[in-house]
Design an enzyme around this catalytic site. Structure first.
Site, PDB file in Angstrom:
ATOM      1  N   ASP A 299      12.035   9.605  -6.659  1.00  0.00           N
ATOM      2  CA  ASP A 299      11.288  10.847  -6.430  1.00  0.00           C
ATOM      3  C   ASP A 299      10.040  10.576  -5.608  1.00  0.00           C
ATOM      4  O   ASP A 299       9.195   9.756  -5.984  1.00  0.00           O
ATOM      5  CB  ASP A 299      10.901  11.490  -7.766  1.00  0.00           C
ATOM      6  CG  ASP A 299      12.120  11.807  -8.623  1.00  0.00           C
ATOM      7  OD1 ASP A 299      13.037  12.468  -8.111  1.00  0.00           O
ATOM      8  OD2 ASP A 299      12.159  11.367  -9.788  1.00  0.00           O
TER       9      ASP A 299
ATOM     10  N   ASP B  39      11.865   3.389  -5.019  1.00  0.00           N
ATOM     11  CA  ASP B  39      11.592   4.463  -5.957  1.00  0.00           C
ATOM     12  C   ASP B  39      12.442   5.651  -5.502  1.00  0.00           C
ATOM     13  O   ASP B  39      12.900   5.703  -4.353  1.00  0.00           O
ATOM     14  CB  ASP B  39      10.099   4.786  -5.918  1.00  0.00           C
ATOM     15  CG  ASP B  39       9.738   5.975  -6.780  1.00  0.00           C
ATOM     16  OD1 ASP B  39      10.158   6.019  -7.947  1.00  0.00           O
ATOM     17  OD2 ASP B  39       9.044   6.874  -6.265  1.00  0.00           O
TER      18      ASP B  39
ATOM     19  N   ASP C 284       5.944   5.415  -3.604  1.00  0.00           N
ATOM     20  CA  ASP C 284       4.849   6.310  -3.206  1.00  0.00           C
ATOM     21  C   ASP C 284       3.756   6.415  -4.250  1.00  0.00           C
ATOM     22  O   ASP C 284       2.817   7.200  -4.082  1.00  0.00           O
ATOM     23  CB  ASP C 284       5.399   7.713  -2.908  1.00  0.00           C
ATOM     24  CG  ASP C 284       5.856   8.440  -4.171  1.00  0.00           C
ATOM     25  OD1 ASP C 284       6.698   7.868  -4.913  1.00  0.00           O
ATOM     26  OD2 ASP C 284       5.391   9.566  -4.427  1.00  0.00           O
TER      27      ASP C 284
END
Length: 225
Positions: free
Chosen positions: A15, A13, A171
């Site tokens: 961001d 991922d 996240d």
């Protein structure tokens, strides 16, 4: 007993996992608020919403505005964000060393993000990743985006690796859901953005990692499925 080695390939991922982009996004929100005569918002108030995307950022900044109105403001947010892109954010501590360790081990790495592809691609030269990132898939690249597994399976296909031999690092719960559905081992990046009610243990990722520096060693990575 299997021996721990670095994965053949790793997808990340963007961001909240590789990039602390919250300052750029908050700058975009503050520009929208200034245009409406409202003061800036504290970074820490908006930071937990970053991994949820533009809609979540706008909702957190303008809770009094109804959803259809907020939806119509997404292009404005993206326009402001494009101007702020890469100006305030930075890589999380340890990301550079972790990527270097993967490359030294012969692993391939790429990015699967829900950020619009054109914005993610604009970041590649800023970060010096044009030649290093083997594949980049954005939230609008394909017909479906995370938590659907399609972006992960297509990314693995494009770099010529079976999903079971590839690890996904993210996240947000959507990241782990997508990895599980793709048959891909997953790493929960605990250093990223989370709301107070989020419970990363409940996401049931293969491993949970506190800091990127832990991934410099092969033993921290999950074994292939």
């Amino acid at each position: 007993m299997p021996t721990h080695t670095f994965p053949r390939a790793v997808l990340f991922d963007l961001d909240g996992t590789l990039l602390d982009s919250a300052p750029d996004m908050v700058a975009a929100i503050d520009a929208m608020r200034a245009a409406r005569g409202q003061p800036p918002m504290p970074l820490e108030q908006l930071r937990p919403h970053v991994s949820k995307g533009a809609r979540a950022m706008i909702a957190a900044a303008f809770p009094q505005v109804d959803e259809p109105q907020r939806e119509s403001w997404i292009p404005e947010f993206l326009s402001h964000y494009e101007r702020e892109l890469g100006r305030h954010g930075h890589l999380f501590d340890g990301i550079d060393a972790m990527l270097a360790a993967l490359e030294a081990a012969g692993s391939t790495w790429g990015i699967v993000t829900n950020k619009p592809e054109y914005l993610a691609r604009l970041l590649m030269p800023v970060l010096g990743w044009e030649q290093r990132c083997a594949v980049l898939i954005g939230g609008d690249t394909l017909a479906r985006r995370k938590p659907d597994p399609l972006p992960l399976t297509v990314a693995a296909e494009r770099i010529g690796v079976d999903p079971a031999q590839c690890v996904y690092v993210g996240d947000d719960e959507r990241d782990i859901q997508a990895a599980r559905a793709a048959g891909m081992p997953s790493v929960v990046a605990l250093w990223g953005y989370r709301l107070d009610g989020d419970d990363p243990v409940a996401w049931q990722g293969d491993v949970m990692i506190q800091a990127p520096a832990e991934l410099i060693g092969a033993a921290a990575w999950p074994l292939p499925r």
